[in-house]
Design a protein around this motif. Sequence first.
Motif, short mmCIF file in Angstrom:
data_model
loop_
_atom_site.label_atom_id
_atom_site.label_comp_id
_atom_site.label_asym_id
_atom_site.label_seq_id
_atom_site.Cartn_x
_atom_site.Cartn_y
_atom_site.Cartn_z
N CYS A 60 0.94 -1.29 0.04
CA CYS A 60 0.05 -0.04 0.02
C CYS A 60 0.78 1.32 -0.07
CB CYS A 60 -0.86 0.08 1.09
SG CYS A 60 -2.01 -1.51 1.19
N ALA A 61 2.10 1.31 -0.92
CA ALA A 61 2.85 2.36 -0.89
C ALA A 61 2.33 3.50 -1.15
CB ALA A 61 4.05 1.97 -1.83
N SER A 62 1.14 3.96 -2.23
CA SER A 62 0.68 4.87 -2.51
C SER A 62 -0.24 5.71 -1.25
CB SER A 62 -0.30 4.67 -3.77
OG SER A 62 -1.44 3.93 -3.57
N THR A 114 -7.64 3.50 0.29
CA THR A 114 -7.91 1.92 0.36
C THR A 114 -6.96 1.10 -0.59
OG1 THR A 114 -9.67 1.71 -1.01
CG2 THR A 114 -10.11 2.24 1.32
N CYS A 115 -6.64 0.05 -0.21
CA CYS A 115 -5.95 -1.24 -1.11
C CYS A 115 -6.37 -2.28 -0.85
CB CYS A 115 -4.37 -0.87 -0.70
SG CYS A 115 -3.76 -1.37 0.66
N SER A 116 -5.98 -3.19 -1.63
CA SER A 116 -6.52 -4.53 -1.57
C SER A 116 -5.29 -5.34 -1.66
CB SER A 116 -7.40 -5.07 -2.58
OG SER A 116 -7.86 -6.35 -2.51
N ILE A 117 -5.18 -6.52 -0.72
CA ILE A 117 -4.02 -7.57 -0.75
C ILE A 117 -4.41 -8.79 -0.91
CG2 ILE A 117 -1.95 -8.04 0.64
CD1 ILE A 117 -2.92 -5.56 2.48
N ILE A 128 -9.41 -3.15 8.71
CA ILE A 128 -9.28 -4.26 7.79
C ILE A 128 -10.24 -5.19 7.87
CG2 ILE A 128 -7.43 -6.33 7.77
CD1 ILE A 128 -5.75 -4.66 9.66
N ILE A 129 -10.54 -5.63 6.35
CA ILE A 129 -11.45 -6.54 6.32
C ILE A 129 -11.12 -7.70 5.38
CG2 ILE A 129 -14.04 -6.78 4.79
CD1 ILE A 129 -14.52 -3.90 5.44
N LEU A 130 -11.66 -8.81 5.66
CA LEU A 130 -10.87 -10.25 5.17
C LEU A 130 -12.37 -10.61 4.48
CD1 LEU A 130 -8.97 -12.27 5.11
CD2 LEU A 130 -10.12 -13.29 7.08
N SER A 131 -11.64 -10.88 2.98
CA SER A 131 -12.78 -11.43 2.19
C SER A 131 -12.51 -12.70 1.62
CB SER A 131 -13.07 -10.26 0.91
OG SER A 131 -13.48 -9.17 1.36
N VAL A 180 -7.93 -3.18 2.86
CA VAL A 180 -7.37 -2.12 4.11
C VAL A 180 -7.78 -0.69 3.80
CG1 VAL A 180 -5.46 -1.29 5.23
CG2 VAL A 180 -5.49 -3.73 4.46
N SER A 181 -8.32 -0.22 4.87
CA SER A 181 -8.58 1.44 4.83
C SER A 181 -7.22 2.04 5.57
CB SER A 181 -9.88 1.73 5.39
OG SER A 181 -10.11 3.15 5.51
N TYR A 182 -6.36 2.47 4.71
CA TYR A 182 -5.16 2.92 5.15
C TYR A 182 -5.33 4.33 6.00
CZ TYR A 182 -0.02 2.53 5.29
OH TYR A 182 1.40 2.48 5.57
N ASN A 183 -5.16 4.51 7.34
CA ASN A 183 -4.93 5.56 7.80
C ASN A 183 -4.00 5.70 8.95
OD1 ASN A 183 -7.78 6.26 7.31
ND2 ASN A 183 -8.50 4.56 8.41
N PHE A 184 -3.17 4.70 9.55
CA PHE A 184 -2.38 4.83 10.47
C PHE A 184 -0.99 4.89 9.70
CE2 PHE A 184 0.75 3.07 13.82
CZ PHE A 184 0.19 3.84 14.87
N PRO A 185 -0.11 6.14 9.84
CA PRO A 185 1.20 6.37 9.21
C PRO A 185 2.22 5.62 9.91
CG PRO A 185 0.59 8.15 10.45
CD PRO A 185 -0.70 7.42 10.60
#
Length: 350
Positions: free
Chosen positions: A74-76, A92-95, A170-173, A282-287
């Motif tokens: 999730c570098a961006s 957000t990013c998907s892994i 974090i959501i698991l699909s 992942v909803s990326y919020n924590f730096p």
Amino acid sequence: MPQMKRTPQDCPSRLPENTAVKQQQLPACRLQLSATGILSGFFATGVFCLGMGVILILSAKSSMEIEINYTKICASCAKLRENARNFDKECTCSIPFHLTQTMRGNVYMYYKLYGFYQNLHGYLLSRSNSQLLGTDVKDVETCAPFSKSHDGTPIAPCGAIANSLFNDTIILSYKLNSSVHIQVPMLRSGITWWTDKYIKFRNPSSSNLSSAFAGTTKPPSWPKPVYELDENDPGNNGFLNDDFIVWMRTAAFPTFKKLYRRLSRTQHFIEGLPAGNYSFNVSYNFPVTRFQGEKSVVLSTLTWSGGHSLFLGLAYTVTGAMTWLAAFSMMAVHLKLKGKRFSPDDKVKL
């Protein structure tokens, strides 16, 4: 003037009282340790530690654990979060990942941080226990530098620990088939210590949380106030929010993981997580890149001895090996000197 002679009756006696304690007449036991007894104790301790070490290592290896580091994936988003002005912009990013084996039984999701020092002295002290107990939500004297906002309004919850709350979502699909993706049901309750949930953290006595926190403001890094942390469960708000309580129990080392969710064993997941294709959304919020840190998501099962960590088993094994090494060394010295006779000339002159 003639000096008067003092009689023995006038002088206080310096003799201790005639009691068993002061006359040192209490019964005592003096151990008579022999070389055989000491060596037997060392060998028995070594056997116990080695046996426990092997059992703990086998138990830890029987659990399953998968860790995915998403800092670079999730570098961006990480770059976006480096600028504090972008705090209100969502990213957000998907892994995607593949689970080769079924994770049977209870499955737990953790977030793991690298290089985050929760053990700094000033960081540890930056909290208000009376506020967290719901006694006085405006008691912020020990919360510097996050005690009041720029306009003087008390912060609730105050302090550096609360302000740095881990806030990634974090959501698991699970990919059921080529065209159907379903969200894995995860529980956000039951992840705290009992003493934390029911003793150390309490909400203010009020039927309406928003009115109980009137006259306070949210921490600077939070997007919403403490009484709106969980929109789906009203009982999981305020200082009793499970994610908040877990974060407030600080870690001793800069690399640590904290419990985030646990699997709800229903529908397709009654026996655990089946093998197949999954993805973390992942909803990326924590730096973390600003302090050269990293973060991961961990899925793990547990055994009677804990998780996948080998530390305890290796500690027992090393202790047992060192105990045996000491026992063999002492036995060699004992056997070497056992039959030796000393003449009066060999005595050490003091």
